[in-house]
Design an enzyme around this catalytic site. Structure first.
Site, PDB file in Angstrom:
ATOM      1  N   GLU A 190      14.770  22.500  65.357  1.00  0.00           N
ATOM      2  CA  GLU A 190      14.204  23.842  65.546  1.00  0.00           C
ATOM      3  C   GLU A 190      14.612  24.684  64.351  1.00  0.00           C
ATOM      4  OE1 GLU A 190      16.381  25.915  68.832  1.00  0.00           O
ATOM      5  OE2 GLU A 190      17.399  23.981  69.053  1.00  0.00           O
ATOM      6  N   TRP A 191      13.887  25.752  64.104  1.00  0.00           N
ATOM      7  CA  TRP A 191      14.294  26.669  63.044  1.00  0.00           C
ATOM      8  C   TRP A 191      15.488  27.489  63.518  1.00  0.00           C
ATOM      9  CZ3 TRP A 191      12.282  24.438  59.308  1.00  0.00           C
ATOM     10  CH2 TRP A 191      10.926  24.143  59.192  1.00  0.00           C
TER      11      TRP A 191
END
Length: 299
Positions: free
Chosen positions: A158-159
């Site tokens: 995920e960012w």
């Protein structure tokens, strides 16, 4: 017309009969009401000692599935694993590593605690996009035991826009290449095909249409997965981050497995999603199943 006067004994008998009928009706009504309540809030029979600090109607379906678990990191503090198991917890994913130089301070404590309690558990690595993939894979292998009894490892992609040191996004091609390296190295280390954890944004920007042979663990806390993820079949669903379960103080992420109790047994034994077992077993990607302990893949 003459009215016959009933004897006192018959009158008492009639009254008793009426009372018993009313009582019986009340009991049946109570049972019916209880069953109706279970239909309205089916989670009470699946995982009865859990709750949610902020429940959302959009994920009500998750409560009807039979296999529930949690994911744990140092932020949950001291975990009473025996109480977690007693509450109905069927699995736990435990944070192990992040990037190429960070180990969760409670990883080994949780790792061994879950095993002692008899809760199937897997370790997860949180990807740091500013560190080469091979360094992160090496760090995971250095710090996570290759326990043959463990669930498949998890790669958390995920960012991380809130990161102080590395909030940036990388190009899609670079992200996919990094993920591919880490998946292969984690599988080589554990002997099990890793699970990919992701959220809505990262999946849309990077993962749509990719890694279809891997089991996915997806986050969706306000809607069912098919409403948020295009053409993505999921194996695990993280449906709330504000769950409450005995054994953990405060909020904990709650998750569910897609299938039946038999399909869960198959997953634990084979380290493969049962829906992929026939195809992947031929390629040597799954552990053998015990036909005595498991029924049909479709059950």
């Amino acid at each position: 017309m003459k009215t016959r006067r009933r004897s006192p004994r018959r009158s008492e008998s009639s009254g008793l009969t009426t009372f018993l009928r009313v009582a019986r009706f009340g009991t049946l009504a109570a049972v019916a009401f209880g069953l109706a309540s279970c239909a309205i809030a089916p989670s009470s029979s699946r995982y009865p000692m859990k709750s949610d600090a902020r429940p959302h109607h959009g994920v009500a379906k998750a409560h009807r599935l039979p296999i529930h678990g949690v994911d744990i990191s140092k932020w949950q503090g001291d975990v009473d694993w025996a109480s977690l198991r007693k509450a109905g917890t069927k699995f736990a994913f435990i944070k192990a590593t992040e990037g190429g130089d960070h180990v969760d301070s409670r990883f080994l404590e949780n790792w061994h605690g879950a095993k002692r309690a008899g809760i199937p558990r897997g370790a997860y690595h949180f990807v740091y996009w500013c560190r080469p993939a091979h360094e992160q894979a090496a760090w995971f292998k250095r710090n996570v035991p290759a326990d043959p009894d463990a669930l498949p490892p998890v790669l958390d992609v995920e960012w991380n826009g809130q990161s102080v040191n590395c909030p940036k996004k990388v190009p899609r091609e670079q992200a996919l290449a990094m993920i591919d390296v880490m998946l292969r190295e984690m599988e080589a280390h554990t002997g099990k095909r890793p699970i990919i954890y992701t959220d809505i944004t990262f999946h849309k920007e990077i993962l749509e249409g990719e890694f279809t042979d891997y089991p996915f663990w997806i986050r969706s806390t306000a809607a069912e997965p098919h409403e948020r993820y295009a053409n993505r079949r999921w194996t695990f669903w993280q449906f709330t981050t504000t769950g409450r379960v005995p054994g953990v103080k405060g909020d904990v992420d709650r998750n569910t497995f897609y299938g039946t109790e038999n399909q869960w047994r198959m997953f634990v034994q084979s380290a493969c999603d049962p829906r992929d077992y026939r195809r992947l077993a031929v390629a040597g990607k799954c552990l053998p199943l015990d036909p005595i302990q498991t029924a049909s893949i479709d059950e």
